[in-house]
Design a protein around this motif. Structure first.
Motif, PDB file in Angstrom:
ATOM      1  N   ALA A  47      25.953 -14.533-132.767  1.00 40.81           N
ATOM      2  CA  ALA A  47      24.411 -14.348-132.502  1.00 40.81           C
ATOM      3  C   ALA A  47      23.730 -14.429-134.141  1.00 40.81           C
ATOM      4  O   ALA A  47      23.110 -13.288-134.540  1.00 40.81           O
ATOM      5  CB  ALA A  47      24.144 -12.939-131.872  1.00 40.81           C
ATOM      6  N   GLY A 106      23.728  -3.521-143.168  1.00 41.19           N
ATOM      7  CA  GLY A 106      23.748  -4.111-141.908  1.00 41.19           C
ATOM      8  C   GLY A 106      23.947  -2.929-140.878  1.00 41.19           C
ATOM      9  O   GLY A 106      24.263  -1.945-141.340  1.00 41.19           O
ATOM     10  N   ILE A 107      24.054  -3.309-139.663  1.00 37.00           N
ATOM     11  CA  ILE A 107      23.846  -2.075-138.500  1.00 37.00           C
ATOM     12  C   ILE A 107      25.510  -1.971-138.662  1.00 37.00           C
ATOM     13  O   ILE A 107      25.941  -1.018-138.257  1.00 37.00           O
ATOM     14  CB  ILE A 107      23.132  -2.421-137.498  1.00 37.00           C
ATOM     15  N   ILE A 108      26.089  -3.031-138.820  1.00 41.31           N
ATOM     16  CA  ILE A 108      27.852  -3.037-138.555  1.00 41.31           C
ATOM     17  C   ILE A 108      28.112  -1.898-139.682  1.00 41.31           C
ATOM     18  O   ILE A 108      28.934  -1.036-139.371  1.00 41.31           O
ATOM     19  CB  ILE A 108      28.230  -4.296-138.743  1.00 41.31           C
ATOM     20  N   PRO A 109      27.925  -2.060-140.938  1.00 41.23           N
ATOM     21  CA  PRO A 109      28.280  -0.962-141.762  1.00 41.23           C
ATOM     22  C   PRO A 109      27.701  -0.001-141.498  1.00 41.23           C
ATOM     23  O   PRO A 109      28.609   1.225-141.706  1.00 41.23           O
ATOM     24  CB  PRO A 109      27.711  -1.484-143.359  1.00 41.23           C
ATOM     25  N   TYR A 132      29.203  -4.603-127.383  1.00 42.45           N
ATOM     26  CA  TYR A 132      29.259  -5.479-128.551  1.00 42.45           C
ATOM     27  C   TYR A 132      30.629  -4.907-129.217  1.00 42.45           C
ATOM     28  O   TYR A 132      30.819  -3.991-129.560  1.00 42.45           O
ATOM     29  CB  TYR A 132      28.077  -5.051-129.375  1.00 42.45           C
ATOM     30  N   CYS A 181      23.075   0.845-126.954  1.00 42.46           N
ATOM     31  CA  CYS A 181      22.607  -0.516-127.223  1.00 42.46           C
ATOM     32  C   CYS A 181      21.343  -0.879-126.302  1.00 42.46           C
ATOM     33  O   CYS A 181      21.462  -0.913-125.098  1.00 42.46           O
ATOM     34  CB  CYS A 181      23.596  -1.479-127.049  1.00 42.46           C
ATOM     35  N   ASN A 185      23.280  -5.807-125.666  1.00 44.51           N
ATOM     36  CA  ASN A 185      24.290  -7.147-125.861  1.00 44.51           C
ATOM     37  C   ASN A 185      25.405  -6.557-125.248  1.00 44.51           C
ATOM     38  O   ASN A 185      25.940  -5.560-125.621  1.00 44.51           O
ATOM     39  CB  ASN A 185      24.360  -7.033-127.363  1.00 44.51           C
ATOM     40  N   ASP A 213      21.227   1.576-131.167  1.00 47.02           N
ATOM     41  CA  ASP A 213      21.193   0.221-131.826  1.00 47.02           C
ATOM     42  C   ASP A 213      20.157  -0.586-131.287  1.00 47.02           C
ATOM     43  O   ASP A 213      20.540  -1.092-130.041  1.00 47.02           O
ATOM     44  CB  ASP A 213      22.759  -0.360-131.651  1.00 47.02           C
ATOM     45  N   ILE A 215      18.699  -3.615-132.456  1.00 44.28           N
ATOM     46  CA  ILE A 215      18.706  -4.673-133.203  1.00 44.28           C
ATOM     47  C   ILE A 215      17.918  -5.964-132.825  1.00 44.28           C
ATOM     48  O   ILE A 215      17.291  -6.728-133.123  1.00 44.28           O
ATOM     49  CB  ILE A 215      19.987  -5.171-133.864  1.00 44.28           C
ATOM     50  N   HIS A 216      18.083  -6.013-131.285  1.00 43.59           N
ATOM     51  CA  HIS A 216      17.547  -6.964-130.312  1.00 43.59           C
ATOM     52  C   HIS A 216      16.058  -6.534-129.873  1.00 43.59           C
ATOM     53  O   HIS A 216      15.727  -7.271-128.879  1.00 43.59           O
ATOM     54  CB  HIS A 216      18.404  -7.291-129.131  1.00 43.59           C
ATOM     55  N   THR A 246      16.609  -8.704-139.231  1.00 45.64           N
ATOM     56  CA  THR A 246      17.832  -9.916-139.498  1.00 45.64           C
ATOM     57  C   THR A 246      17.946 -10.565-138.232  1.00 45.64           C
ATOM     58  O   THR A 246      17.792 -11.924-138.318  1.00 45.64           O
ATOM     59  CB  THR A 246      19.060  -9.470-140.029  1.00 45.64           C
ATOM     60  N   LYS A 247      18.009  -9.927-137.134  1.00 47.51           N
ATOM     61  CA  LYS A 247      18.177 -10.548-135.964  1.00 47.51           C
ATOM     62  C   LYS A 247      16.980 -11.445-135.461  1.00 47.51           C
ATOM     63  O   LYS A 247      16.863 -12.848-134.851  1.00 47.51           O
ATOM     64  CB  LYS A 247      18.692  -9.549-134.790  1.00 47.51           C
ATOM     65  N   SER A 257      18.895  -3.861-143.367  1.00 50.70           N
ATOM     66  CA  SER A 257      18.725  -3.126-142.021  1.00 50.70           C
ATOM     67  C   SER A 257      18.229  -1.659-142.119  1.00 50.70           C
ATOM     68  O   SER A 257      18.441  -1.062-143.085  1.00 50.70           O
ATOM     69  CB  SER A 257      20.058  -3.148-140.913  1.00 50.70           C
TER      70      SER A 257
HETATM   71  C1  LIG Z   1      24.138  -5.135-130.875  1.00 42.85           C
HETATM   72  C2  LIG Z   1      24.256  -5.525-132.354  1.00 42.85           C
HETATM   73  N1  LIG Z   1      24.449  -4.602-133.233  1.00 42.85           N
HETATM   74  C3  LIG Z   1      24.501  -5.222-134.564  1.00 42.85           C
HETATM   75  C4  LIG Z   1      24.609  -6.293-134.765  1.00 42.85           C
HETATM   76  C5  LIG Z   1      24.849  -6.788-136.242  1.00 42.85           C
HETATM   77  O1  LIG Z   1      24.185  -6.182-137.113  1.00 42.85           O
HETATM   78  P1  LIG Z   1      24.088  -6.474-138.715  1.00 42.85           P
HETATM   79  O2  LIG Z   1      24.088  -7.880-138.986  1.00 42.85           O
HETATM   80  O3  LIG Z   1      22.694  -5.785-138.849  1.00 42.85           O
HETATM   81  O4  LIG Z   1      25.336  -5.893-139.340  1.00 42.85           O
HETATM   82  C6  LIG Z   1      24.688  -7.152-133.892  1.00 42.85           C
HETATM   83  C7  LIG Z   1      24.755  -8.672-134.163  1.00 42.85           C
HETATM   84  O5  LIG Z   1      24.995  -9.576-133.227  1.00 42.85           O
HETATM   85  C8  LIG Z   1      24.275  -6.689-132.393  1.00 42.85           C
HETATM   86  O6  LIG Z   1      24.310  -7.843-131.327  1.00 42.85           O
END
Ligand SMILES: Cc1ncc(COP(=O)(O)O)c(C=O)c1O
Length: 404
Positions: A47, A106-109, A132, A181, A185, A213, A215-216, A246-247, A257
């Motif tokens: 994405a 990032g949202i992942i971390p 996700y 979410c 996603n 989350d 992000i979208h 970022t998205k 983020s």
């Molecule tokens: C639902 C969701 N959360 C988080 C992320 C990634 O977040 P980040 O790039 O801020 O780590 C994505 C990326 O596709 C996503 O779809």
């Protein structure tokens, strides 16, 4: 004014999209070979977008580059906060609170860090499937189990939360945290206020932590509106909201983020465990500020183009692959397509399309945690001509496979 039809060469930029697919999709190294050369693939997977970043943002980055020094940087003045605050007010009617705003690369971390901080060994993290992949990975990183609550699919093709199943899972005494979410996603749903209220009531009843989350949230189809969970759970202290420019603005590599944390103790733990001790990348901060302050015209044009891409794909599938089922996503640039009637029993959908069509895409349970059998996710954030070429190849591969 903005050209979304331009094809931009990403080779040689160390992009995950072009160079990281073997590892991410196929858990393989450079030894893995395909009938297609890397540069021949149509890439409809991870994405991020094939579109150039808004000129307004590029200009701000260039101006910052001209300042020539990139020393340690954190968010000290009001400029970023004011831009993000105004964005949230204008788009969602949401007044964010300054003291809640934390940053993460990032949202992942942030998901990894929150899972580790909020859960004790033996706890479980609830999520809606399909999900996700990083929701699962964040749980696994801390040795935690996930508790999947499958979304239901209605006769109209719309996914919804199965409230009975969800409540039952929330009542599990080992369940402490929900990764939620919104927009979702991969299904592309924007949960309605009523749906959010139903989820919120159950979460509050069982006293769970909830990480929403979002992000979208800016990539909604024209005319749709996103409601932050924070507007529904107005005072619930155990809510964390994740948003990012970022998205929305194709800045994922700049890693910046917003994590809004209500609970003061969690906030200080989150900040204390930040390995960057509050520092941010100066170019990322500049880009994020410019995105929220002046990215709206580009985003409006992008959304119109994406709407066109969704209409295009839906029409092409209806005409050429009528057994494929796809609803136009309410948000995201990701289409969630049910191919179970075109390729019955096909488990490795990503492998099939990479080898037989030269199209890189993600699909199935291996990439979306569960409740994803027979589904592929198509990234539509690219020039329509590229999508068209990808669809040509996919349709031909399916027909060949079915002896048609
Ligand atoms: C639902 C969701 N959360 C988080 C992320 C990634 O977040 P980040 O790039 O801020 O780590 C994505 C990326 O596709 C996503 O779809």
């Amino acid at each position: 004014m903005y050209d979304f039809d331009e094809i931009i060469d990403r080779r040689g930029t160390n992009a995950l999209n072009t160079d990281g697919f073997r590892q991410y999709i196929f858990h393989a190294g450079p030894e893995k070979e395909f009938p297609y050369k890397d540069e021949e693939f149509v890439r409809m997977w991870v994405a991020d977008m094939e579109f150039g970043v808004a000129p307004e943002i590029l200009q701000a980055i260039r101006r910052r580059v001209d300042r020539r020094i990139f020393g340690y940087t954190a968010v000290y003045d009001d400029e970023y906060f004011n831009a993000f605050r105004r964005w949230c007010l204008e788009h969602y009617g949401w007044e964010i609170r300054r003291e809640e705003l934390c940053f993460s690369p990032g949202i992942i971390p942030a998901l990894y860090q929150l899972a580790e901080t909020l859960c004790a060994p033996g706890d479980r993290i609830l999520l809606h499937t399909p999900a996700y992949g990083y929701f699962l990975h964040a749980a696994e990183y801390s040795g935690l189990e996930v508790l999947p609550s499958p979304l239901k699919k209605g006769a109209d093709g719309r996914f919804s939360v199965d409230l009975d199943d969800f409540e039952q899972k929330c009542a599990d005494p080992r369940c402490t945290l929900l990764f939620f979410c919104n927009p979702h996603n991969p299904t592309g749903r924007i949960w309605t206020e009523k749906e959010l209220e139903d989820v919120a009531a159950i979460v509050e009843k069982h006293g769970l932590w909830i990480v929403s989350d979002e992000i979208h949230c800016d990539l909604v189809r024209c005319g749709n509106r996103h409601t932050p969970m924070a507007m529904v759970m107005k005072d619930y202290p155990k809510l964390v909201t994740c948003m990012a420019p970022t998205k929305t603005f194709n800045l994922a590599g700049l890693a910046f983020s917003n994590i809004l944390i209500r609970d003061p103790d969690l906030r200080s733990t989150f900040r204390a465990r930040d390995k960057q001790f509050g520092m941010v990348n100066p170019l990322s901060l500049t880009a994020a500020t410019a995105a929220y302050a002046s990215g709206q015209p580009w985003l409006s044009a992008l959304k119109a183009y994406l709407d066109g891409n969704f209409r295009f794909v839906k029409a092409r599938l209806a005409a050429e692959l009528p057994e494929a089922a796809m609803e136009i996503s309410e948000a995201t640039y990701l289409a969630w397509v049910d191919l179970s009637r075109c390729l019955p029993g096909m488990e490795d959908l990503s492998g099939f399309f990479a080898n037989e069509a030269g199209v890189l895409l993600e699909g199935g349970n291996a990439l979306f945690v569960g409740n994803a059998e027979g589904y592929i996710r198509l990234n539509l954030a690219m020039p329509r001509s590229v999508i068209s070429a990808g669809l040509d190849r996919m349709v031909a591969a399916i027909r060949r496979h079915n002896g048609q």
